[in-house]
Design a protein around this motif. Sequence first.
Motif, PDB file in Angstrom:
ATOM      1  N   ARG A 136       0.849  -1.069  -0.031  1.00 18.22           N
ATOM      2  CA  ARG A 136       0.106  -0.028   0.006  1.00 18.22           C
ATOM      3  C   ARG A 136       0.685   1.081  -0.092  1.00 18.22           C
ATOM      4  O   ARG A 136       0.543   2.369  -0.699  1.00 18.22           O
ATOM      5  N   SER A 137       2.005   1.308   0.627  1.00 14.83           N
ATOM      6  CA  SER A 137       2.888   2.590   0.885  1.00 14.83           C
ATOM      7  C   SER A 137       3.485   2.814  -0.251  1.00 14.83           C
ATOM      8  O   SER A 137       4.036   4.051  -0.503  1.00 14.83           O
ATOM      9  N   PHE A 156      -7.698  -2.121   1.046  1.00 15.41           N
ATOM     10  CA  PHE A 156      -7.829  -2.323  -0.394  1.00 15.41           C
ATOM     11  C   PHE A 156      -9.327  -2.808  -0.636  1.00 15.41           C
ATOM     12  O   PHE A 156      -9.875  -3.388   0.452  1.00 15.41           O
ATOM     13  N   LEU A 173      -6.704   0.327  -4.519  1.00 10.15           N
ATOM     14  CA  LEU A 173      -6.852   1.291  -3.364  1.00 10.15           C
ATOM     15  C   LEU A 173      -7.750   2.493  -3.985  1.00 10.15           C
ATOM     16  O   LEU A 173      -7.941   2.546  -5.103  1.00 10.15           O
ATOM     17  N   SER A 217      -7.069   8.139  -0.973  1.00  2.87           N
ATOM     18  CA  SER A 217      -6.572   7.143  -0.212  1.00  2.87           C
ATOM     19  C   SER A 217      -7.064   7.345   1.385  1.00  2.87           C
ATOM     20  O   SER A 217      -7.035   8.253   1.885  1.00  2.87           O
ATOM     21  N   PRO A 251      -5.262   2.865   6.750  1.00  5.50           N
ATOM     22  CA  PRO A 251      -5.649   1.388   6.652  1.00  5.50           C
ATOM     23  C   PRO A 251      -6.448   0.875   7.621  1.00  5.50           C
ATOM     24  O   PRO A 251      -6.601   1.555   8.747  1.00  5.50           O
TER      25      PRO A 251
END
Length: 251
Positions: free
Chosen positions: A146-147, A212, A239, A243, A246
């Motif tokens: 994700r990062s 996600f 994503l 954003s 998480p």
Amino acid sequence: MFSPEGPTLRELAVQALSSVERGYDLLAPKFDHTPFRTPDAVLDAVGSALRRMGHFGAGLDLCCGTGAGVGVLAGVCRERVTGVDFSAGMLDIAREQVRPTGPPVSWVRADARALPFAPAFDLVVSFGAFGHFLPRELPALFAQVRSVLRPGGCFAFPLVAPPRPGSLGYWMLLGFDTVMRVRNALWRPPFVMYYRAFRFGDVRRELVRAGFRVDLHALPEFGPRRDGSPRVRLVVARLPVQSARPGRVNS
């Protein structure tokens, strides 16, 4: 299972008694002649599925090995393609033999659990590497993916349906995992490779927790199983364009 150009039994034994990194450094020159390399049929099917989704900007092949998946990215990415792996030996082979047409390609040595990238990619793929991660490592691994993705980015990987309990394939995987667990109980450093540890229910839950949205796409090239379900699916985790943190599930 191995071609004449593949590793000898002695070479495989030495690899199996090494660390994961050292083992792949040793195996690298002959890796493409083993059944561990992702088959071209799977690579081609994933490439076709990704092309149906459109084109992407920058792509990252996570745990790229000798670079087989980089060719898939080169066919769907317009900006650039990067392969990352923690085995220097595997990357050396990739640099020598992978020169796809299309966007520029670079190779980076790094651990997938500590990726040295900013959010600079639109697509991350991975082929056959998840058996090297324990279930408890999945949250950190998916957080790393994700990062490095831009908002709206996509994480995609093929997932083969597990063999039916009691089938030959089932007992073969169970036997392999049992041998690896005994090996790791008796020998250090451990060699993490468990084919039965990557279960879709756990994977989907951790992907959602990482922020996600998860979809499954059947890969029709491999047909259905006896119960009508696909033999191979492409997991596509996206994503949101904006954003979110998480753990938050986005509709």
